[in-house]
Design an enzyme around this catalytic site. Structure first.
Site, mmCIF file in Angstrom:
data_model
loop_
_atom_site.group_PDB
_atom_site.id
_atom_site.type_symbol
_atom_site.label_atom_id
_atom_site.label_comp_id
_atom_site.label_asym_id
_atom_site.label_seq_id
_atom_site.Cartn_x
_atom_site.Cartn_y
_atom_site.Cartn_z
ATOM 1 N N PRO A 2 0.830 -1.205 0.000
ATOM 2 C CA PRO A 2 0.000 0.000 0.000
ATOM 3 C C PRO A 2 0.868 1.260 0.000
ATOM 4 O O PRO A 2 1.807 1.376 0.778
ATOM 5 C CB PRO A 2 -0.797 -0.123 1.303
ATOM 6 C CG PRO A 2 -0.801 -1.588 1.608
ATOM 7 C CD PRO A 2 0.531 -2.087 1.129
ATOM 8 N N GLU A 3 0.572 2.181 -0.913
ATOM 9 C CA GLU A 3 1.303 3.440 -0.983
ATOM 10 C C GLU A 3 0.423 4.558 -0.430
ATOM 11 O O GLU A 3 -0.642 4.306 0.132
ATOM 12 C CB GLU A 3 1.750 3.691 -2.423
ATOM 13 C CG GLU A 3 2.737 2.627 -2.916
ATOM 14 C CD GLU A 3 3.359 2.963 -4.250
ATOM 15 O OE1 GLU A 3 3.285 4.136 -4.679
ATOM 16 O OE2 GLU A 3 3.920 2.059 -4.885
ATOM 17 N N LYS A 58 3.240 7.116 4.916
ATOM 18 C CA LYS A 58 2.419 5.904 4.846
ATOM 19 C C LYS A 58 2.066 5.367 6.229
ATOM 20 O O LYS A 58 1.649 4.216 6.370
ATOM 21 C CB LYS A 58 3.130 4.842 4.008
ATOM 22 C CG LYS A 58 3.252 5.233 2.541
ATOM 23 C CD LYS A 58 3.683 4.095 1.661
ATOM 24 C CE LYS A 58 5.137 3.759 1.831
ATOM 25 N NZ LYS A 58 5.573 2.729 0.850
ATOM 26 N N HIS A 91 -4.516 -14.643 10.115
ATOM 27 C CA HIS A 91 -3.813 -13.389 9.797
ATOM 28 C C HIS A 91 -4.536 -12.140 10.303
ATOM 29 O O HIS A 91 -4.057 -11.028 10.067
ATOM 30 C CB HIS A 91 -3.549 -13.234 8.292
ATOM 31 C CG HIS A 91 -2.862 -14.404 7.665
ATOM 32 N ND1 HIS A 91 -1.692 -14.932 8.171
ATOM 33 C CD2 HIS A 91 -3.176 -15.153 6.574
ATOM 34 C CE1 HIS A 91 -1.311 -15.950 7.418
ATOM 35 N NE2 HIS A 91 -2.193 -16.114 6.455
ATOM 36 N N ARG A 110 1.656 -11.161 5.810
ATOM 37 C CA ARG A 110 3.121 -11.245 5.833
ATOM 38 C C ARG A 110 3.731 -10.707 7.125
ATOM 39 O O ARG A 110 4.922 -10.866 7.365
ATOM 40 C CB ARG A 110 3.701 -10.491 4.633
ATOM 41 C CG ARG A 110 3.234 -11.034 3.288
ATOM 42 C CD ARG A 110 4.033 -10.404 2.174
ATOM 43 N NE ARG A 110 3.455 -10.689 0.866
ATOM 44 C CZ ARG A 110 3.961 -10.262 -0.275
ATOM 45 N NH1 ARG A 110 5.066 -9.524 -0.266
ATOM 46 N NH2 ARG A 110 3.387 -10.554 -1.425
ATOM 47 N N ARG A 260 14.140 -2.289 -7.836
ATOM 48 C CA ARG A 260 12.710 -2.278 -8.170
ATOM 49 C C ARG A 260 12.523 -2.250 -9.682
ATOM 50 O O ARG A 260 13.291 -1.608 -10.402
ATOM 51 C CB ARG A 260 12.008 -1.068 -7.552
ATOM 52 C CG ARG A 260 11.892 -1.133 -6.032
ATOM 53 C CD ARG A 260 11.244 0.133 -5.518
ATOM 54 N NE ARG A 260 11.085 0.114 -4.080
ATOM 55 C CZ ARG A 260 10.019 -0.346 -3.447
ATOM 56 N NH1 ARG A 260 9.022 -0.855 -4.148
ATOM 57 N NH2 ARG A 260 9.935 -0.313 -2.136
#
Length: 270
Positions: A2-3, A58, A91, A110, A260
């Site tokens: 997520p940005e 963020k 999770h 994660r 990247r």
């Protein structure tokens, strides 16, 4: 990951349901995130009223009457509102239950995210050295030009540096450089003032539009209301390596910059 638009979308989705509400309890099912969740988070937050839900870069800042919960979504995390007491799935690590009967649920497959407690969040080690917010007057092309002088680093990782400007991650750096016609491989110090002025305008425009569209749907991201974002449907470069440019038809190329993937048009971007 997520940005900024995804995090801002989450903030806007959860803030109306949190602000002014009192926390009844905090349930931590698994504290093993990137940094361990404080063992006494329930003691610190329960009984307090949530004053404001803010964002810095963020990071989501859930401000209580005394202290602030700093949350980062990591690679695959999300925060969404559910009915308090709803059975948790795998999770789903944290519930912040409210007196309204809702709960803010944190899910992170994660476990690269974070939930930290601070009495002085803006001076926290994770936030204190961050650059300006891109959608404020503190960020413009002049800042990019001045900070880039003498830099041999490629322009894409330069604009992704959180000390230069926050929240311009891989997706939106790729799209902004495409819109500004700048080759992402070009040395940051070789880009002219005029082109940085254009780039800053495009960064602001693209981020604002992505927020309006609810962010970008990538893998696990959903907003605070449980809905996906729709900006991905309008991407010009990101994730389109080997496909024709939507502007000129030239095959888009993919290269590695700063570990990247970066996609660009060899004709439109110089």
């Amino acid at each position: 990951m997520p940005e900024l638009p995804e995090v801002e979308t989450t903030r806007r989705g959860i803030a109306p349901h949190l602000e002014g509400q009192r926390v009844s309890r905090v349930i931590v099912r698994d504290s093993r995130l990137r940094w361990p969740i404080p063992e006494d988070l329930d003691v610190r937050l329960s009984g307090q009223r949530i004053v404001q839900v803010d964002r810095r870069a963020k990071y989501l800042l859930i401000q209580a009457e005394v202290g602030t919960l700093i949350s980062h979504l990591g690679m695959s995390g999300n925060l969404r509102l559910v009915e308090a007491g709803l059975p948790a799935l795998k999770h789903e690590h944290v519930d912040i239950e409210l007196e309204s009967g809702l709960a803010l649920r944190y899910t992170d497959p994660r476990r690269f995210g974070a939930m930290l407690w601070s009495l002085d969040p803006h001076n926290h080690e994770l936030l204190i050295r961050l650059g300006p917010e891109p959608l404020t007057d503190l960020f413009d092309g002049e800042r990019l030009y001045e900070r880039s002088r003498g830099k041999s680093i490629a322009v894409k990782p330069f604009v992704m540096d959180n000390a230069v400007v926050v929240g311009v991650g891989n997706i939106y750096a790729t799209e902004a450089l495409f819109a500004a016609g700048i080759d992402p491989r070009r040395e940051a110090g070789s880009v002219s003032r005029a082109r940085y002025l254009k780039l800053a305008i495009e960064i602001k425009r693209i981020l604002a539009y992505a927020i309006e569209r609810g962010g970008t749907t990538l893998r696990d991201f959903i907003g605070g209301d449980g809905k996906p974002g729709y900006f991905q449907q309008e991407l010009f470069a990101y994730g389109r390596g080997g496909q024709p440019c939507k502007v000129c038809g030239t095959t888009l190329r993919e290269v590695k910059l700063g570990q990247r993937a970066s996609v660009y048009c060899p004709k439109c971007q110089r």
